[in-house]
Design a protein around this motif. Structure first.
Motif, PDB file in Angstrom:
ATOM      1  N   MET A  34      21.329  49.724  24.372  1.00 46.68           N
ATOM      2  CA  MET A  34      22.474  49.483  25.349  1.00 46.68           C
ATOM      3  C   MET A  34      23.685  50.154  24.620  1.00 46.68           C
ATOM      4  O   MET A  34      23.788  49.776  23.465  1.00 46.68           O
ATOM      5  N   ILE A  35      24.588  50.848  25.249  1.00 46.69           N
ATOM      6  CA  ILE A  35      25.702  51.457  24.873  1.00 46.69           C
ATOM      7  C   ILE A  35      26.943  50.528  25.338  1.00 46.69           C
ATOM      8  O   ILE A  35      26.973  50.393  26.452  1.00 46.69           O
ATOM      9  N   ILE A  36      27.807  50.327  24.459  1.00 47.96           N
ATOM     10  CA  ILE A  36      29.103  49.328  24.631  1.00 47.96           C
ATOM     11  C   ILE A  36      30.167  50.549  24.708  1.00 47.96           C
ATOM     12  O   ILE A  36      30.216  51.199  23.546  1.00 47.96           O
ATOM     13  N   ALA A  37      31.060  50.624  25.611  1.00 46.36           N
ATOM     14  CA  ALA A  37      31.958  51.547  25.666  1.00 46.36           C
ATOM     15  C   ALA A  37      33.343  50.706  25.314  1.00 46.36           C
ATOM     16  O   ALA A  37      33.615  49.687  25.918  1.00 46.36           O
ATOM     17  N   LYS A  38      34.118  51.132  24.486  1.00 45.34           N
ATOM     18  CA  LYS A  38      35.462  50.691  23.970  1.00 45.34           C
ATOM     19  C   LYS A  38      36.609  51.469  23.869  1.00 45.34           C
ATOM     20  O   LYS A  38      36.134  52.486  23.256  1.00 45.34           O
ATOM     21  N   LYS A  39      37.650  51.110  24.390  1.00 48.44           N
ATOM     22  CA  LYS A  39      38.830  51.747  23.903  1.00 48.44           C
ATOM     23  C   LYS A  39      40.225  50.733  23.762  1.00 48.44           C
ATOM     24  O   LYS A  39      40.489  50.063  24.634  1.00 48.44           O
ATOM     25  N   GLY A  40      40.403  50.623  22.572  1.00 47.62           N
ATOM     26  CA  GLY A  40      41.456  49.578  22.166  1.00 47.62           C
ATOM     27  C   GLY A  40      41.092  48.279  22.516  1.00 47.62           C
ATOM     28  O   GLY A  40      40.065  47.704  21.946  1.00 47.62           O
ATOM     29  N   THR A  41      41.639  47.593  23.405  1.00 43.28           N
ATOM     30  CA  THR A  41      41.182  46.167  23.611  1.00 43.28           C
ATOM     31  C   THR A  41      40.218  45.936  24.771  1.00 43.28           C
ATOM     32  O   THR A  41      40.099  44.848  25.315  1.00 43.28           O
ATOM     33  N   VAL A  42      39.865  46.876  25.618  1.00 45.62           N
ATOM     34  CA  VAL A  42      39.235  47.130  26.670  1.00 45.62           C
ATOM     35  C   VAL A  42      37.646  47.506  26.726  1.00 45.62           C
ATOM     36  O   VAL A  42      37.779  48.712  25.431  1.00 45.62           O
ATOM     37  N   SER A  43      36.842  47.022  26.939  1.00 42.02           N
ATOM     38  CA  SER A  43      35.497  47.420  26.675  1.00 42.02           C
ATOM     39  C   SER A  43      34.645  47.227  27.935  1.00 42.02           C
ATOM     40  O   SER A  43      35.107  46.184  28.628  1.00 42.02           O
ATOM     41  N   LEU A  44      33.357  47.836  28.015  1.00 45.00           N
ATOM     42  CA  LEU A  44      32.444  47.777  29.181  1.00 45.00           C
ATOM     43  C   LEU A  44      31.095  47.174  28.506  1.00 45.00           C
ATOM     44  O   LEU A  44      30.723  47.809  27.361  1.00 45.00           O
ATOM     45  N   GLN A  45      30.385  46.272  29.120  1.00 45.97           N
ATOM     46  CA  GLN A  45      29.242  45.715  28.645  1.00 45.97           C
ATOM     47  C   GLN A  45      28.252  45.400  29.878  1.00 45.97           C
ATOM     48  O   GLN A  45      28.881  44.688  30.789  1.00 45.97           O
ATOM     49  N   PHE A  46      27.095  45.743  29.735  1.00 43.50           N
ATOM     50  CA  PHE A  46      26.221  45.374  30.801  1.00 43.50           C
ATOM     51  C   PHE A  46      26.484  43.589  30.841  1.00 43.50           C
ATOM     52  O   PHE A  46      26.612  43.031  29.848  1.00 43.50           O
ATOM     53  N   TYR A  47      26.255  43.259  32.144  1.00 38.24           N
ATOM     54  CA  TYR A  47      26.234  41.736  32.149  1.00 38.24           C
ATOM     55  C   TYR A  47      25.206  40.928  31.682  1.00 38.24           C
ATOM     56  O   TYR A  47      24.265  41.446  31.598  1.00 38.24           O
ATOM     57  N   VAL A  58      30.414  44.186  32.886  1.00 38.47           N
ATOM     58  CA  VAL A  58      31.650  43.211  32.802  1.00 38.47           C
ATOM     59  C   VAL A  58      32.675  44.064  32.127  1.00 38.47           C
ATOM     60  O   VAL A  58      32.174  44.798  31.166  1.00 38.47           O
ATOM     61  N   ILE A  59      33.953  43.917  32.322  1.00 33.81           N
ATOM     62  CA  ILE A  59      34.869  44.704  31.678  1.00 33.81           C
ATOM     63  C   ILE A  59      35.692  43.423  30.962  1.00 33.81           C
ATOM     64  O   ILE A  59      35.965  42.480  31.473  1.00 33.81           O
ATOM     65  N   PHE A  60      35.730  43.705  29.583  1.00 34.72           N
ATOM     66  CA  PHE A  60      36.317  42.849  28.727  1.00 34.72           C
ATOM     67  C   PHE A  60      37.706  43.075  28.208  1.00 34.72           C
ATOM     68  O   PHE A  60      37.958  44.410  28.200  1.00 34.72           O
ATOM     69  N   TYR A  61      38.427  42.371  28.138  1.00 32.35           N
ATOM     70  CA  TYR A  61      40.008  42.751  27.533  1.00 32.35           C
ATOM     71  C   TYR A  61      40.059  41.688  26.431  1.00 32.35           C
ATOM     72  O   TYR A  61      39.989  40.437  26.515  1.00 32.35           O
ATOM     73  N   GLU A  62      40.156  42.056  25.077  1.00 28.81           N
ATOM     74  CA  GLU A  62      40.361  41.393  24.044  1.00 28.81           C
ATOM     75  C   GLU A  62      39.204  40.205  23.889  1.00 28.81           C
ATOM     76  O   GLU A  62      39.208  39.134  23.559  1.00 28.81           O
ATOM     77  N   ASN A  63      37.800  40.902  24.247  1.00 28.55           N
ATOM     78  CA  ASN A  63      36.636  40.005  24.372  1.00 28.55           C
ATOM     79  C   ASN A  63      36.584  38.892  25.023  1.00 28.55           C
ATOM     80  O   ASN A  63      35.723  38.111  24.984  1.00 28.55           O
ATOM     81  N   VAL A  64      37.347  38.640  26.152  1.00 30.76           N
ATOM     82  CA  VAL A  64      37.287  37.927  27.453  1.00 30.76           C
ATOM     83  C   VAL A  64      36.857  38.738  28.618  1.00 30.76           C
ATOM     84  O   VAL A  64      37.524  39.836  28.729  1.00 30.76           O
ATOM     85  N   PRO A  65      35.654  38.283  29.329  1.00 28.34           N
ATOM     86  CA  PRO A  65      35.378  38.882  30.345  1.00 28.34           C
ATOM     87  C   PRO A  65      37.016  38.922  31.579  1.00 28.34           C
ATOM     88  O   PRO A  65      37.591  37.930  31.745  1.00 28.34           O
ATOM     89  N   ALA A  66      37.323  40.259  31.792  1.00 26.25           N
ATOM     90  CA  ALA A  66      38.531  40.047  32.583  1.00 26.25           C
ATOM     91  C   ALA A  66      38.191  41.036  33.923  1.00 26.25           C
ATOM     92  O   ALA A  66      39.167  41.169  34.898  1.00 26.25           O
ATOM     93  N   GLY A  67      37.018  41.608  34.429  1.00 25.66           N
ATOM     94  CA  GLY A  67      36.707  42.429  35.327  1.00 25.66           C
ATOM     95  C   GLY A  67      35.220  42.524  35.592  1.00 25.66           C
ATOM     96  O   GLY A  67      34.535  42.197  34.611  1.00 25.66           O
ATOM     97  N   PHE A  68      35.015  43.124  36.431  1.00 21.34           N
ATOM     98  CA  PHE A  68      33.431  43.468  37.120  1.00 21.34           C
ATOM     99  C   PHE A  68      33.466  44.633  37.875  1.00 21.34           C
ATOM    100  O   PHE A  68      34.283  44.871  38.728  1.00 21.34           O
ATOM    101  N   PHE A  69      32.261  45.211  37.787  1.00 22.50           N
ATOM    102  CA  PHE A  69      31.691  46.166  38.848  1.00 22.50           C
ATOM    103  C   PHE A  69      30.148  46.331  38.708  1.00 22.50           C
ATOM    104  O   PHE A  69      29.531  45.718  37.831  1.00 22.50           O
ATOM    105  N   VAL A  70      29.823  46.827  39.493  1.00 19.59           N
ATOM    106  CA  VAL A  70      28.315  47.458  39.761  1.00 19.59           C
ATOM    107  C   VAL A  70      27.966  48.790  39.962  1.00 19.59           C
ATOM    108  O   VAL A  70      28.750  49.538  40.856  1.00 19.59           O
ATOM    109  N   LEU A  71      26.919  49.342  38.983  1.00 18.30           N
ATOM    110  CA  LEU A  71      26.576  50.635  39.275  1.00 18.30           C
ATOM    111  C   LEU A  71      25.338  50.557  39.853  1.00 18.30           C
ATOM    112  O   LEU A  71      24.319  50.048  39.434  1.00 18.30           O
ATOM    113  N   HIS A  72      25.375  51.275  41.166  1.00 18.78           N
ATOM    114  CA  HIS A  72      24.238  51.208  41.905  1.00 18.78           C
ATOM    115  C   HIS A  72      23.442  52.606  42.133  1.00 18.78           C
ATOM    116  O   HIS A  72      24.397  53.516  42.234  1.00 18.78           O
ATOM    117  N   GLY A  73      22.143  52.619  42.005  1.00 22.40           N
ATOM    118  CA  GLY A  73      21.376  53.952  42.053  1.00 22.40           C
ATOM    119  C   GLY A  73      21.174  54.458  43.392  1.00 22.40           C
ATOM    120  O   GLY A  73      22.282  54.246  44.362  1.00 22.40           O
TER     121      GLY A  73
END
Length: 164
Positions: free
Chosen positions: A1-14, A56-71
């Protein structure tokens, strides 16, 4: 699992440990809820469909947003590209809006998807024609409007594309 991060924002699977902050403390304005699903509703559909991947979209390591990738089952109504993913149920929790998190998270989509779905070559989404704020964020993140339109429950929707 790859976590994408830029500054204080990161993406991580739920993960299940994120559930309480995504369900109990997640707020959207009524106008925003017209256009997207709350994380709890989207997660129920993810539980039923293994082709939906909650993020889950993280901001400063806190869940701040959400989305779904659908096949393919989500994509097929909007494109013939079987190697595309549909971005759906995208939102930023109200207390975190206006901090640049949305734009940063959209820009992280490319590395996140490339790292976790190497065979995917495109991300698509639909955005309501009256949801100008979302259109602006998606375009800033590199999505392109090719002039394709569909009707949704709230009226005309634009189909945006992001080539990977």
């Amino acid at each position: 699992m790859i976590i994408a991060k830029k500054g204080t924002v990161s993406l991580q699977f739920y993960k299940s440990e994120f559930r309480s902050s995504l369900l109990s403390d997640y707020v959207l304005l009524d106008q925003q809820r017209r256009f997207t699903a709350l994380p709890g509703d989207a997660l129920e559909k993810c539980d039923e469909d293994p082709d939906r991947h909650p993020v889950v979209i993280f901001y400063e390591n806190v869940p701040a947003g959400f989305f779904v990738l659908h096949g393919w089952e989500g994509v097929k109504d909007y494109t013939e590209n079987q190697t595309a993913l549909l971005l759906r149920a995208y939102s930023i929790n109200l207390p975190y809006q206006g901090k640049g998190i949305a734009t940063a998270s959209i820009k992280l989509l490319k590395p996140f998807v490339k790292g976790n779905f190497p065979s995917v070559n495109e991300i698509i989404l639909t955005v309501n024609q009256s949801n100008i704020t979302a259109q602006t964020v998606y375009k800033r993140g590199g999505f392109v409007d090719r002039g394709e339109r569909v009707m949704g429950r709230e009226g005309e929707m634009f189909i945006y594309h992001l080539n990977l």
